[in-house]
Design a protein around this motif. Structure first.
Motif, PDB file in Angstrom:
ATOM      1  N   ASP A  18      69.662  -4.009   7.905  1.00 52.01           N
ATOM      2  CA  ASP A  18      68.595  -3.081   8.278  1.00 52.01           C
ATOM      3  C   ASP A  18      68.241  -3.324   9.746  1.00 52.01           C
ATOM      4  O   ASP A  18      68.831  -4.189  10.407  1.00 52.01           O
ATOM      5  CB  ASP A  18      67.393  -3.210   7.342  1.00 52.01           C
ATOM      6  N   VAL A  60      75.012   6.334   2.426  1.00 51.59           N
ATOM      7  CA  VAL A  60      74.198   6.900   3.500  1.00 51.59           C
ATOM      8  C   VAL A  60      75.110   7.759   4.369  1.00 51.59           C
ATOM      9  O   VAL A  60      76.307   7.482   4.478  1.00 51.59           O
ATOM     10  CB  VAL A  60      73.505   5.817   4.363  1.00 51.59           C
ATOM     11  N   PRO A  61      74.550   8.795   4.987  1.00 52.30           N
ATOM     12  CA  PRO A  61      75.375   9.597   5.899  1.00 52.30           C
ATOM     13  C   PRO A  61      75.910   8.702   7.016  1.00 52.30           C
ATOM     14  O   PRO A  61      75.186   7.845   7.529  1.00 52.30           O
ATOM     15  CB  PRO A  61      74.398  10.632   6.459  1.00 52.30           C
ATOM     16  N   ASP A 106      72.139   9.011  13.355  1.00 52.43           N
ATOM     17  CA  ASP A 106      70.766   8.900  12.848  1.00 52.43           C
ATOM     18  C   ASP A 106      70.655   7.843  11.757  1.00 52.43           C
ATOM     19  O   ASP A 106      69.710   7.067  11.727  1.00 52.43           O
ATOM     20  CB  ASP A 106      70.280  10.242  12.284  1.00 52.43           C
ATOM     21  N   ALA A 107      71.607   7.833  10.837  1.00 47.45           N
ATOM     22  CA  ALA A 107      71.546   6.920   9.698  1.00 47.45           C
ATOM     23  C   ALA A 107      72.155   5.560  10.006  1.00 47.45           C
ATOM     24  O   ALA A 107      71.682   4.535   9.512  1.00 47.45           O
ATOM     25  CB  ALA A 107      72.250   7.538   8.494  1.00 47.45           C
ATOM     26  N   VAL A 122      71.824   0.095   9.402  1.00 46.99           N
ATOM     27  CA  VAL A 122      71.334   1.313   8.763  1.00 46.99           C
ATOM     28  C   VAL A 122      69.871   1.492   9.157  1.00 46.99           C
ATOM     29  O   VAL A 122      69.071   0.560   9.045  1.00 46.99           O
ATOM     30  CB  VAL A 122      71.490   1.238   7.225  1.00 46.99           C
ATOM     31  N   ALA A 161      64.832   4.521   7.654  1.00 43.84           N
ATOM     32  CA  ALA A 161      64.605   5.711   6.820  1.00 43.84           C
ATOM     33  C   ALA A 161      65.688   5.893   5.756  1.00 43.84           C
ATOM     34  O   ALA A 161      65.479   6.598   4.768  1.00 43.84           O
ATOM     35  CB  ALA A 161      64.528   6.956   7.697  1.00 43.84           C
ATOM     36  N   PHE A 162      66.831   5.236   5.923  1.00 47.27           N
ATOM     37  CA  PHE A 162      67.946   5.399   4.992  1.00 47.27           C
ATOM     38  C   PHE A 162      68.181   4.163   4.119  1.00 47.27           C
ATOM     39  O   PHE A 162      69.110   4.132   3.327  1.00 47.27           O
ATOM     40  CB  PHE A 162      69.226   5.730   5.769  1.00 47.27           C
ATOM     41  N   GLU A 190      67.578   1.832   1.074  1.00 51.76           N
ATOM     42  CA  GLU A 190      67.083   1.930  -0.307  1.00 51.76           C
ATOM     43  C   GLU A 190      66.467   0.588  -0.677  1.00 51.76           C
ATOM     44  O   GLU A 190      67.167  -0.413  -0.795  1.00 51.76           O
ATOM     45  CB  GLU A 190      68.242   2.260  -1.245  1.00 51.76           C
TER      46      GLU A 190
END
Length: 185
Positions: free
Chosen positions: A108, A145-146, A150-151, A164, A167-168, A170
């Motif tokens: 993250d 995740v895409p 952005d991701a 990552v 916002a993406f 989990e």
């Protein structure tokens, strides 16, 4: 890093003369003709594409030594590889081979390891990064995740990690399955 790179997958036979459907994963699909020889995953079986033509969503290939439908059927779903040294190096820091991402840590934005990359998928709407989560509260076997800036704003192959965006990530546990004891009343 992988010593062989996946460049194509043989699909079902095409016709009765030994041709096969070929799904090519190179940036320039015609470049697959330049890689000689292609091998199976072990590197022991060698293949040469004698002819290649475009079809609707794949290519049709004639592979040397494959002369009939029965021989072509035996190759269905065979992955074709080339040695890494046969491929050009990535053009820039935003270009890499998918094989180089498999096994990288997924972290993250705070640098906490949240998983390991297990695959890159493309279901038609763009690349998806699939990873096996390591967070104890996450029950999913894999998460996706895409694979976009952005991701996934950072891909650090030498550092063996991808970042990552928060916002993406989990972080909530999966919903309890029916009949599963949740510890509540």
């Amino acid at each position: 890093m992988a010593d062989r790179i996946l460049v194509a997958r043989i699909g079902a036979p095409h016709g009765v003369r030994g041709e096969v459907r070929l799904f090519v994963f190179t940036e320039d699909p015609g470049a697959v003709l330049d890689y000689d020889p292609l091998t199976d995953a072990t590197g022991k079986k060698r293949f040469r594409i004698a002819a290649l033509r475009a079809a609707k969503d794949h290519f049709v290939a004639r592979i040397e030594g494959i002369a009939d439908r029965t021989a072509a059927e035996a190759l269905t779903n065979l992955d074709l590889f080339v040695p890494r040294e046969a491929l050009p190096p990535p053009d820039d820091d935003d270009t890499f081979y998918h094989a180089d991402l498999i096994g990288l840590d997924v972290v993250d934005e705070a640098g906490v390891v949240i998983g390991k990359v297990v695959a890159l998928q493309d279901f038609g709407a763009g690349d998806i990064l699939e990873y096996a989560p390591t967070l104890p509260a996450t029950k999913a076997k894999t998460l996706m995740v895409p694979f976009s800036k952005d991701a996934v704003p950072v891909v650090d192959v030498p550092g063996r990690r991808v970042v990552v965006a928060e916002a993406f990530v989990e972080r909530r546990p999966a919903e309890p399955e029916e009949g599963e004891d949740t510890g509540g009343e």
